[in-house]
Scaffold this motif. Structure first.
Motif, mmCIF file in Angstrom:
data_model
loop_
_atom_site.group_PDB
_atom_site.id
_atom_site.type_symbol
_atom_site.label_atom_id
_atom_site.label_comp_id
_atom_site.label_asym_id
_atom_site.label_seq_id
_atom_site.Cartn_x
_atom_site.Cartn_y
_atom_site.Cartn_z
ATOM 1 N N ASP A 1 0.855 -1.186 0.000
ATOM 2 C CA ASP A 1 0.000 0.000 0.000
ATOM 3 C C ASP A 1 0.894 1.240 0.000
ATOM 4 O O ASP A 1 1.610 1.498 0.965
ATOM 5 C CB ASP A 1 -0.916 -0.017 1.230
ATOM 6 N N ARG B 1 -0.169 4.412 -0.547
ATOM 7 C CA ARG B 1 -0.977 5.638 -0.506
ATOM 8 C C ARG B 1 -0.642 6.522 0.695
ATOM 9 O O ARG B 1 0.084 6.130 1.580
ATOM 10 C CB ARG B 1 -2.455 5.261 -0.503
ATOM 11 N N ARG C 1 -6.611 7.791 3.855
ATOM 12 C CA ARG C 1 -7.374 7.074 2.813
ATOM 13 C C ARG C 1 -8.867 7.080 3.101
ATOM 14 O O ARG C 1 -9.669 6.598 2.292
ATOM 15 C CB ARG C 1 -6.879 5.635 2.725
ATOM 16 N N ASN D 1 -3.542 3.826 -6.595
ATOM 17 C CA ASN D 1 -4.636 2.897 -6.913
ATOM 18 C C ASN D 1 -4.588 2.510 -8.385
ATOM 19 O O ASN D 1 -4.789 1.355 -8.755
ATOM 20 C CB ASN D 1 -5.992 3.543 -6.609
ATOM 21 N N ALA E 1 -1.660 0.140 -9.002
ATOM 22 C CA ALA E 1 -1.934 -1.195 -8.445
ATOM 23 C C ALA E 1 -2.971 -1.927 -9.284
ATOM 24 O O ALA E 1 -2.851 -3.139 -9.527
ATOM 25 C CB ALA E 1 -2.410 -1.061 -6.994
ATOM 26 N N LYS E 2 -3.977 -1.199 -9.751
ATOM 27 C CA LYS E 2 -5.026 -1.842 -10.565
ATOM 28 C C LYS E 2 -4.453 -2.303 -11.914
ATOM 29 O O LYS E 2 -4.788 -3.383 -12.405
ATOM 30 C CB LYS E 2 -6.180 -0.866 -10.781
ATOM 31 N N GLU F 1 -8.508 -7.347 -9.286
ATOM 32 C CA GLU F 1 -8.299 -6.283 -8.291
ATOM 33 C C GLU F 1 -6.971 -6.526 -7.587
ATOM 34 O O GLU F 1 -6.449 -7.659 -7.596
ATOM 35 C CB GLU F 1 -9.487 -6.293 -7.302
ATOM 36 N N GLN G 1 -4.220 -4.072 -1.333
ATOM 37 C CA GLN G 1 -3.080 -3.317 -0.839
ATOM 38 C C GLN G 1 -2.783 -3.766 0.589
ATOM 39 O O GLN G 1 -3.695 -4.034 1.376
ATOM 40 C CB GLN G 1 -3.401 -1.824 -0.940
ATOM 41 N N THR H 1 -8.123 -1.463 -4.632
ATOM 42 C CA THR H 1 -7.864 -0.145 -5.217
ATOM 43 C C THR H 1 -9.146 0.671 -5.318
ATOM 44 O O THR H 1 -9.109 1.895 -5.321
ATOM 45 C CB THR H 1 -7.246 -0.262 -6.620
ATOM 46 N N SER H 2 -10.275 -0.030 -5.453
ATOM 47 C CA SER H 2 -11.569 0.676 -5.488
ATOM 48 C C SER H 2 -12.656 -0.176 -4.822
ATOM 49 O O SER H 2 -13.831 -0.051 -5.159
ATOM 50 C CB SER H 2 -11.953 1.013 -6.931
#
Ligand code: PDD
Length: 292
Positions: free
Chosen positions: A139, A141, A145, A155, A158-159, A169, A172, A183-184
């Motif tokens: 992760d 980020r 978050r 994101n 990573a995607k 997918e 993370q 990621t989503s």
């Protein structure tokens, strides 16, 4: 049929809709967004999305672009003009357009509002039936978050990595080996004794609206649910796994990296959760555009 987008007070042909070159969303990712599912023409959990939007804006000291009621009318109108029965409406608010400089612009600069809508973003029938794979990534980020910021570069990377690996997918993973989220999407496992596990809310993950609904529905159905972190190793040994989001609903996971989950077919508890959520979207989850 031609698509229509809303930008700062105007409904425009999609191909002509644009923000200013010095919009802070464009230059600094200084903005937030929401994605709301439309099922049979009605918004799912619109109230929850509006509450989360207000919170994201507040946390970033950004103004609402307009009061909640006219904003709901704009969302409804974009959905109507695009004839979306089943799909999504996307809304993005930025801190407005101003000469490029890091500090906030003066208060006279109004936030920008962009709304688009489109049909058909639900997972395919075969994805729902057969499940999908995830890969794990570090992760990368920032530390907030929980704010639904448009700053999505980690994101996106990573995607794309997931896609390159033939997975749907990426999960993370924090420095201690615990899964934060997709990621989503939010991440879930079902332990060997049938307990649903998902990471507790905090600054590490987005407070998914679907996550919240699934928690409630699962508890009401008598399933055991624990909000606690889980490691990649625990997930690889889990009985079942799934992801939740506005667009993925409660999509079964059958592979985590090279580990096969649930014998490679969606598990029975995940199916139950999927069915509960489907029922919710067809019933109490479908809200009116204008509340009260
Ligand atoms: N994503 N975690 C992250 C990082 C997300 O971006 C999302 C939503 C979720 C799930 O939240 P919800 O259940 O409220 O959709 C979790 C949206 C769908 C997107 O970026 O397209």
């Amino acid at each position: 049929m031609s698509r229509v987008a809303y930008v700062n007070g105007r409904y425009l042909p999609h191909a002509e809709a644009a923000v200013h070159v010095e919009d802070r969303g464009l230059q600094f990712a200084d903005g937030v967004y929401e994605v709301i599912a439309i099922v049979n023409g009605r918004p799912i959990d619109l109230g929850g999305h509006m509450t989360r939007l207000a919170r994201s804006l507040r946390e970033l000291r950004m103004a609402m672009p307009m009061p909640a009621r006219p904003l709901r009318i704009v969302l409804r109108e974009v959905v109507r003009r695009n004839r979306v029965r089943n799909g999504i409406v996307y809304l993005q608010v930025s801190r407005g357009a101003y000469k490029r400089d890091h500090p906030f612009p003066p208060p006279s600069v109004l936030p920008s509002l962009v709304v688009t809508a489109r049909s058909g973003v639900a997972p395919s029938a075969s994805m729902v039936e057969n499940g999908v794979g995830v890969v794990t990534v570090a992760d990368q980020r920032w530390a907030r978050r929980d704010i639904k910021s448009v700053s999505l570069l980690p994101n996106v990377l990573a995607k794309q990595h997931a896609k390159d690996m033939g997975a749907y997918e990426a999960w993370q993973v924090d420095r201690d080996g615990f899964v934060t989220e997709g990621t989503s999407t939010n991440a879930w496992i079902v332990t060997q004794d049938g307990t649903l596990v998902t990471r507790p809310l905090g600054h590490d993950i987005l407070a998914g609206i679907t996550r919240d609904a699934v928690l409630r529905l699962a508890r009401e159905a008598g399933l055991t649910v624990e909000e606690r972190p889980f490691t990649v190793d625990e997930a690889r040994a889990a009985r079942e796994a799934f992801i939740s989001s506005t667009t993925a609903a409660a999509l079964p996971i059958v592979r985590i990296d090279d580990a096969v989950i649930a014998n490679g077919v969606p598990g029975s508890i995940t199916r139950q959760v999927w069915d509960l959520y489907e029922g919710y979207m067809a019933g109490p989850g479908a809200e009116d555009w204008i509340d009260g």
